[in-house]
Design an enzyme around this catalytic site. Structure first.
Site, PDB file in Angstrom:
ATOM      1  N   SER A 221      34.265  36.098  38.507  1.00  0.00           N
ATOM      2  CA  SER A 221      34.146  35.714  39.992  1.00  0.00           C
ATOM      3  C   SER A 221      32.921  34.514  40.157  1.00  0.00           C
ATOM      4  O   SER A 221      31.968  34.910  39.061  1.00  0.00           O
ATOM      5  CB  SER A 221      34.030  36.674  40.918  1.00  0.00           C
ATOM      6  OG  SER A 221      33.799  36.066  42.313  1.00  0.00           O
ATOM      7  N   TYR A 234      30.502  44.996  43.806  1.00  0.00           N
ATOM      8  CA  TYR A 234      31.740  44.022  43.230  1.00  0.00           C
ATOM      9  C   TYR A 234      30.946  43.156  42.504  1.00  0.00           C
ATOM     10  O   TYR A 234      31.286  43.039  41.417  1.00  0.00           O
ATOM     11  CB  TYR A 234      32.339  43.352  44.534  1.00  0.00           C
ATOM     12  CG  TYR A 234      33.188  42.338  44.086  1.00  0.00           C
ATOM     13  CD1 TYR A 234      34.518  42.547  43.603  1.00  0.00           C
ATOM     14  CD2 TYR A 234      32.922  41.062  44.107  1.00  0.00           C
ATOM     15  CE1 TYR A 234      35.404  41.530  43.124  1.00  0.00           C
ATOM     16  CE2 TYR A 234      33.555  39.903  43.696  1.00  0.00           C
ATOM     17  CZ  TYR A 234      35.049  40.487  43.304  1.00  0.00           C
ATOM     18  OH  TYR A 234      35.813  39.347  43.045  1.00  0.00           O
TER      19      TYR A 234
END
Length: 355
Positions: A221, A234
């Site tokens: 990401s 995350y």
């Protein structure tokens, strides 16, 4: 009697879809394209424009610069990643983790429609009818559990053959402040987002090395480069994948068959999937929300071409690393303007799967 159909108006105005990425795409196919740039001075010459004319000199210089940049870019990619391998889908076995929905489902279903041997690994259970309809073999498995991955790996080899393309896509997000995360939630994030990559790599990479070819896709990401409030677990788990990808490439370079294994790192921006539903981008022009179709298209294109490389969309994701070399004061201003640390404040975390 025919049923009446109603045409609904667009929910958003036309300028909502005007983004810097769209503008750059148009430019890349026009004045930024070397072929188009070379055509312009030829057209001027066809009109008997003398070489000494400023317009002729300018267009020749522009075409020359774009051609040099293009050639240097191709040489750089070849030096860094080597020659692409030939991909024959009839000979490939594709494994997609987290392929029950979202990005993973799109990739799996596209390859399923093309007649490839596709195995989806996901905690969700699928019926035989649905699997047969999509042309995909589904295997229920918790990718964070090493034993389950090994058992499913054996079944895939027996059913389809040794996997040659591995797309590590599974992931979860809780979207909570650090002090509100339970130990179980932190552990589950790293098991699914990070440790699952180790499990699948150690399970399927030996078969690729034995075959002498393969492709490994690591879905990380853009937040792996940034960090963000309410996403500590995350972003940490996704950041670890950047180091894993770099280390994997380094180790493959040392193995006899390693250079024949393609590696692709994917660092997309915010996807319009249930995982980040409710999160609003601060600027749709500079940081548009990315459709899973756009990312899937780029992954499939690179896999089909047998190439290694990196996929970063939208545009800002390609240049986000430059933020780290800017003065810290400027970094703080950009973070405050972007709203990256406020995006998750009003979103309730529910552990959605990143598929």
């Amino acid at each position: 009697m025919k049923a009446k159909t109603s045409l609904s108006l667009p929910e958003k105005p036309w300028h909502h879809y005007l983004t810097i990425d769209l503008i750059l795409t148009v430019l890349n196919y026009t004045i930024f394209h070397p072929f188009v740039a070379c055509i312009i001075p030829l057209c001027l010459r066809a009109q008997l424009t003398p070489y000494e004319h400023p317009a002729m000199r300018l267009t020749i210089a522009w075409a020359f610069i774009l051609t040099v940049v293009s050639v240097v870019g191709l040489m750089s990619d070849r030096f860094a990643y080597g020659a692409p391998r030939e991909v024959d889908l009839s000979e490939e076995v594709i494994v997609v983790t987290g392929g029950a929905r979202g990005l993973g489902a799109l990739i799996a279903e596209v390859y399923g429609m093309r007649g490839a041997n596709v195995a989806v690994i996901d905690v969700k259970k699928f019926g035989e009818d649905e699997a047969e309809e999509k042309g995909i073999a589904y295997y229920q498995c918790d990718v964070g559990d090493r034993k389950q991955v090994e058992e499913v790996g054996k079944r895939i080899v027996e059913d389809l053959g040794p996997p040659t393309i591995l797309i590590n896509n599974a992931g979860i997000v809780h979207g909570k402040p650090l002090l509100e995360l339970s130990p179980e939630e932190i552990e589950s994030t790293f098991r699914i987002n990070t440790l699952s990559h180790f499990h699948t790599l150690q399970t399927f990479l030996p078969g690729m090395l034995s075959a002498g070819y393969g492709t490994i896709v690591t879905v990380s990401s853009v937040l792996a480069h940034l960090g963000a409030a309410n996403l500590s677990d995350y972003t940490s788990s996704k950041s670890a994948l950047l180091a894993l990808h770099a280390s994997l490439r380094a180790e493959l370079a040392l193995l006899p068959q390693g250079p024949n294994i393609n590696t692709i790192l994917v660092t997309p921006g915010q996807l319009c999937t249930p995982m980040f539903s409710g999160v609003k981008t601060p600027s749709n022009f500079f940081a548009p929300i990315v459709g899973p179709v756009d990312v899937a298209k780029e992954i499939i294109r690179m896999v089909d071409r047998g190439e290694s490389g990196e996929i970063a969309v939208p545009l800002y994701a390609r240049w986000i690393r430059l933020l780290g070399v800017m003065p810290v004061g400027l970094q703080s201003m950009i973070r405050a303007w972007s709203g990256v640390d406020r995006a998750m404040v009003h979103r309730a975390g529910n552990g959605n799967t990143d598929s």
